[in-house]
Write an enzyme that holds these catalytic residues in place. Structure first.
Site, PDB file in Angstrom:
ATOM      1  N   HIS A 156     -30.524  74.109  57.124  1.00  0.00           N
ATOM      2  CA  HIS A 156     -29.537  75.173  57.379  1.00  0.00           C
ATOM      3  C   HIS A 156     -29.721  76.263  56.326  1.00  0.00           C
ATOM      4  CE1 HIS A 156     -25.757  77.281  57.832  1.00  0.00           C
ATOM      5  NE2 HIS A 156     -25.667  76.731  59.026  1.00  0.00           N
ATOM      6  N   GLU A 197     -30.892  80.303  63.918  1.00  0.00           N
ATOM      7  CA  GLU A 197     -29.683  80.903  63.350  1.00  0.00           C
ATOM      8  C   GLU A 197     -30.090  82.089  62.473  1.00  0.00           C
ATOM      9  OE1 GLU A 197     -26.148  77.909  63.268  1.00  0.00           O
ATOM     10  OE2 GLU A 197     -27.175  77.878  61.339  1.00  0.00           O
TER      11      GLU A 197
HETATM   12  P1  13P Z   1     -20.605  80.566  62.343  1.00  0.00           P
HETATM   13  O1  13P Z   1     -20.464  80.105  63.775  1.00  0.00           O
HETATM   14  O2  13P Z   1     -19.370  80.426  61.534  1.00  0.00           O
HETATM   15  O3  13P Z   1     -21.237  81.922  62.274  1.00  0.00           O
HETATM   16  O4  13P Z   1     -21.653  79.561  61.660  1.00  0.00           O
HETATM   17  C1  13P Z   1     -22.875  79.369  62.266  1.00  0.00           C
HETATM   18  C2  13P Z   1     -23.564  78.271  61.558  1.00  0.00           C
HETATM   19  O5  13P Z   1     -24.019  78.455  60.446  1.00  0.00           O
HETATM   20  C3  13P Z   1     -23.611  76.961  62.223  1.00  0.00           C
HETATM   21  O6  13P Z   1     -24.496  76.107  61.598  1.00  0.00           O
END
Ligand code: 13P
Length: 256
Positions: free
Chosen positions: A94, A166
């Protein structure tokens, strides 16, 4: 039928008691959804008690983090082997781990391998930062993170891996985060799918690819229908049980 994955990453929120109350509320409303795999990632300390409370037909657990050695003198760490029988999935790489805790592709690669070795499905997160995007480096970053994270994954083990895209600039914890447009995501999804194909050939087509970054009940439908996207990794909105359920309901409607 390809599965759609809806994953709630609670990050460092909800203590054990609050997690249990949330889960109780969720389970009351959550029906078995054919084709939708619902997963929550609570804090490490909440994983074990929640594992006694969940109904695995409706809901699975993911670890947010772990150490790649199975046991040994690593004070303060939790091994993935200790999470066997508790978590079915584990988030790896992450951006908050990469940038706050300085995890490198090498660490991430070892974690992916450790998860597979312990029969826990890694959800490998990749994504470019704001400045990398501005400087036109998105393609290179995604390629490097994929090669780095998957270098120990054999063709045979590929089916045990999930990728989550992400973009760091779209994560709501990021200063000034903004919503990613579906076209932006589609472009990155193409890059990722192409790179996976270059690495693994046709077998790569089956790899689930999730999107994460400020997903909420209003935009989840649009994100879920982007070609090549097989689910969502949700932070903030997953902490509100009603919002999380709304997103699961949307996923049921777009099940492929
Ligand atoms: P948000 O949905 O709060 O933007 O976070 C995304 C995330 O990092 C999920 O792993």
């Amino acid at each position: 039928m390809a599965k759609t994955y809806i994953v709630g990453n609670w990050k460092m929120n909800l203590n054990v008691g609050e997690s249990s109350i949330y889960l109780h509320k969720l389970l009351k409303r959550l029906k078995i959804a054919r084709g939708v795999e619902v997963i929550i990632a609570p804090t490490t300390i909440a994983l074990q008690p929640l594992s006694l409370q969940i109904d695995r037909k409706r809901l699975k657990l993911a670890a947010q983090n772990f150490y790649y050695q199975d046991f040994g003198a690593y004070t303060g760490e939790t091994s993935i082997s200790a999470l066997k029988g508790i978590a079915d999935y584990a988030i790896v790489g992450h951006s908050e781990r990469r940038y706050i805790f300085k995890e490198t592709d090498k660490d991430i690669n070892k974690k992916v391998a450790a998860a597979i070795r312990n029969n826990i499905t890694p959800i490998l997160c990749i994504g470019e930062t704001e400045s990398e995007k501005i400087f036109g480096e998105t393609k290179d970053v995604l390629r490097d993170q994929l090669i780095g994270g998957l270098s120990e994954v054999s063709l045979e083990d590929l089916k045990k891996v999930i990728i989550a895209y992400e973009p760091v600039w779209a994560i709501s914890s990021t200063k000034g985060a903004r919503l990613a447009a579906p076209d932006d995501i589609a472009a990155s999804v193409n890059i990722i799918r192409e790179q996976l194909k270059a690495l693994y050939g046709k077998a790569a087509e089956g790899i689930p690819l999730l999107y994460g970054g400020s997903v909420n009940p209003s935009n989840a439908g649009a994100y879920l229908t982007i070609p090549g996207v097989n689910g969502l990794l949700i932070g903030g909105s997953s902490l509100i049980a009603d919002h999380f359920i709304d997103i699961i309901d949307l996923a049921k409607r777009v099940v492929r």
